[in-house]
Design an enzyme around this catalytic site. Structure first.
Site, short mmCIF file in Angstrom:
data_model
loop_
_atom_site.label_atom_id
_atom_site.label_comp_id
_atom_site.label_asym_id
_atom_site.label_seq_id
_atom_site.Cartn_x
_atom_site.Cartn_y
_atom_site.Cartn_z
N LYS A 71 -4.38 -5.25 14.77
CA LYS A 71 -3.23 -6.66 14.89
C LYS A 71 -2.14 -6.27 13.53
CE LYS A 71 -5.72 -9.13 11.44
NZ LYS A 71 -6.05 -10.42 10.69
N LYS A 76 -13.08 -5.88 5.75
CA LYS A 76 -12.37 -5.81 4.49
C LYS A 76 -13.32 -4.88 3.58
CE LYS A 76 -9.27 -9.46 4.38
NZ LYS A 76 -8.61 -10.72 3.80
N LYS A 113 -0.58 -8.11 7.03
CA LYS A 113 0.09 -7.70 5.67
C LYS A 113 -0.60 -6.71 4.83
CE LYS A 113 0.52 -12.68 4.85
NZ LYS A 113 -0.54 -13.60 4.43
P1 AMP Z 1 -2.89 -14.64 6.69
O1 AMP Z 1 -1.76 -13.59 6.67
O2 AMP Z 1 -4.24 -13.55 6.91
O3 AMP Z 1 -2.99 -15.33 5.53
O4 AMP Z 1 -2.79 -15.44 8.19
C1 AMP Z 1 -2.04 -16.69 7.99
C2 AMP Z 1 -2.17 -17.04 9.51
O5 AMP Z 1 -1.29 -16.16 10.23
C3 AMP Z 1 -3.63 -17.17 9.92
O6 AMP Z 1 -3.51 -18.49 10.86
C4 AMP Z 1 -3.81 -15.96 10.89
O7 AMP Z 1 -4.49 -16.14 12.01
C5 AMP Z 1 -2.31 -15.71 11.43
N1 AMP Z 1 -1.92 -14.37 11.56
C6 AMP Z 1 -2.21 -13.42 10.82
N2 AMP Z 1 -2.01 -12.15 11.48
C7 AMP Z 1 -1.70 -12.66 12.63
C8 AMP Z 1 -1.37 -11.90 14.03
N3 AMP Z 1 -1.14 -10.45 13.82
N4 AMP Z 1 -1.07 -12.31 15.19
C9 AMP Z 1 -1.24 -13.74 15.09
N5 AMP Z 1 -1.59 -14.53 14.17
C10 AMP Z 1 -1.57 -13.83 13.00
#
Ligand code: AMP
Ligand code: TRP
Length: 335
Positions: free
Chosen positions: A199, A117, A202
């Site tokens: 990956k 980041k 968002k």
């Molecule tokens: P975040 O969007 O960073 O707040 O992530 C929330 C949860 O979603 C966390 O447990 C991440 O590890 C999971 N996560 C986010 N992006 C992915 C992805 N592309 N594939 C699988 N898990 C994800």
């Protein structure tokens, strides 16, 4: 240790930035839904983490409610699990300060997510972004959870939380439980529709890269139609074909069919035939979540009441651990 009862606990969270997408659902939330029947569960909307990247205040406010509503719409049952907003429980921020004072800088300098980041943000990097993993450690450790269900990308942060807990316990006596990561292999890393080697995220500037849980059928059709593919005929779970592997994996998890059945069904087929079928599966899968989302958000005050209750319950558990931590550190109790 304060969490000595025989009930097993779980804690997890997601950031209210943008929209929750299929990666969040398959990597994390789907597992939370499963875990809530076996564990005393705490699921948090981590709004303080979102502030580590510049946010539009109005959008952050809306995204916090939207994220909480999506937890419920995805199947989290607020009668079983405690759903709350991180900034409603002051112990998270307070504990972060206390743990900061025990965490070596170089532990944080090693964090891959920070490094990635920081490169993207250039001069816009703030101290909060650097400290993000300590806030996450606080989130977790305050609840003394046995397991923390997350996607693959959070593994290193979880190891850091364990290292901090271990260091605290070594110096001040047994205080924190060392939590185990719970990373289900299937869906742990859903990839971008535009590039099978990064990956689904968002923060990807292209909305075509992800399927949001609230996307319309038209959005989904369009995104899958434009998803990157290769020119090989016959679809297989071949890691050397990252886009093909990713689309098949999404199909597999959502359809519930076995990889073998899928490979034999699509052995002689190209993406032109497969994409409409994948679209159908995704649209059908998201329909009940979207219906439930509309119900949850239609009833005035319903979501707010869930979050108010959640913050009270979470605050009691977190407050107990924080009180113990303060005392162990030698902070004078309020007089
Ligand atoms: P975040 O969007 O960073 O707040 O992530 C929330 C949860 O979603 C966390 O447990 C991440 O590890 C999971 N996560 C986010 N992006 C992915 C992805 N592309 N594939 C699988 N898990 C994800
Ligand atoms: N950092 C996590 C992510 O981006 C979100 C998060 C914050 C979290 N606190 C947590 C996940 C505690 C699990 C437990 O995915």
């Amino acid at each position: 240790m304060s969490a000595t009862s025989s009930v097993r606990r779980t804690f997890s969270g997601a950031q209210p930035t943008g929209q929750l997408h299929l990666g969040n659902y398959l990597g994390a939330i789907r597992n939370w839904v499963h875990e809530q029947s076996q564990y005393e569960s705490y699921f948090c909307v981590v709004d303080l983490h979102a502030l580590t990247i510049p946010q539009d205040p109005r959008e952050l406010h809306a995204a916090t409610l939207r994220t909480a509503a999506l937890y419920i719409a995805s199947g989290i049952d607020p009668d079983r699990a405690t759903v709350f907003v991180q900034s409603h429980v002051g112990a998270h921020a307070e504990s972060t300060w206390l743990l900061n004072c025990l965490t070596p800088m170089n532990w944080l300098e090693r964090m891959i997510q920070y490094k990635e980041k920081a490169v993207k943000l250039g001069e816009d990097v703030n101290i909060g972004l650097f400290d993000y993993p300590v806030l996450m450690a606080s989130d977790i450790l305050l609840y003394q959870p046995h397991v923390v269900p997350v996607g693959e990308d959070q593994k290193q942060h979880l190891e850091l939380a364990r290292d901090i807990a271990r260091r605290f316990n070594d110096r001040f006596g047994e205080t924190f439980r060392l939590p185990e990561p719970l990373i289900r292999k299937e869906g742990a890393r859903v990839m971008s529709l535009q590039d099978g080697t990064t990956k689904m995220s968002k923060s990807d500037p292209s909305d075509l890269s992800r399927i949001n849980l609230l996307d319309t059928a038209d959005d989904i059709r369009n995104k899958i139609k434009r998803a990157k593919t290769d020119a090989v005929l016959g679809l297989t779970f071949d890691p050397a074909r990252p886009e093909c592997y990713n689309l098949l994996t999404i199909y597999q998890i959502l359809s519930g069919e076995s990889p073998e059945a899928i490979e034999s069904q699509f052995a002689g087929v190209g993406f032109g035939k497969f994409k409409p079928l994948l679209t159908e599966v995704v649209v059908e899968f998201l329909k009940p979540i979207q219906t439930r989302y509309r119900e949850v958000t239609a009833e005035p005050g319903h979501l707010e009441a869930i979050l108010r209750d959640g913050a009270i319950r979470a605050g009691q558990v977190a407050g107990e651990t924080l009180g113990n931590v303060r005392q162990k550190l030698g902070l004078l109790a309020p007089l």
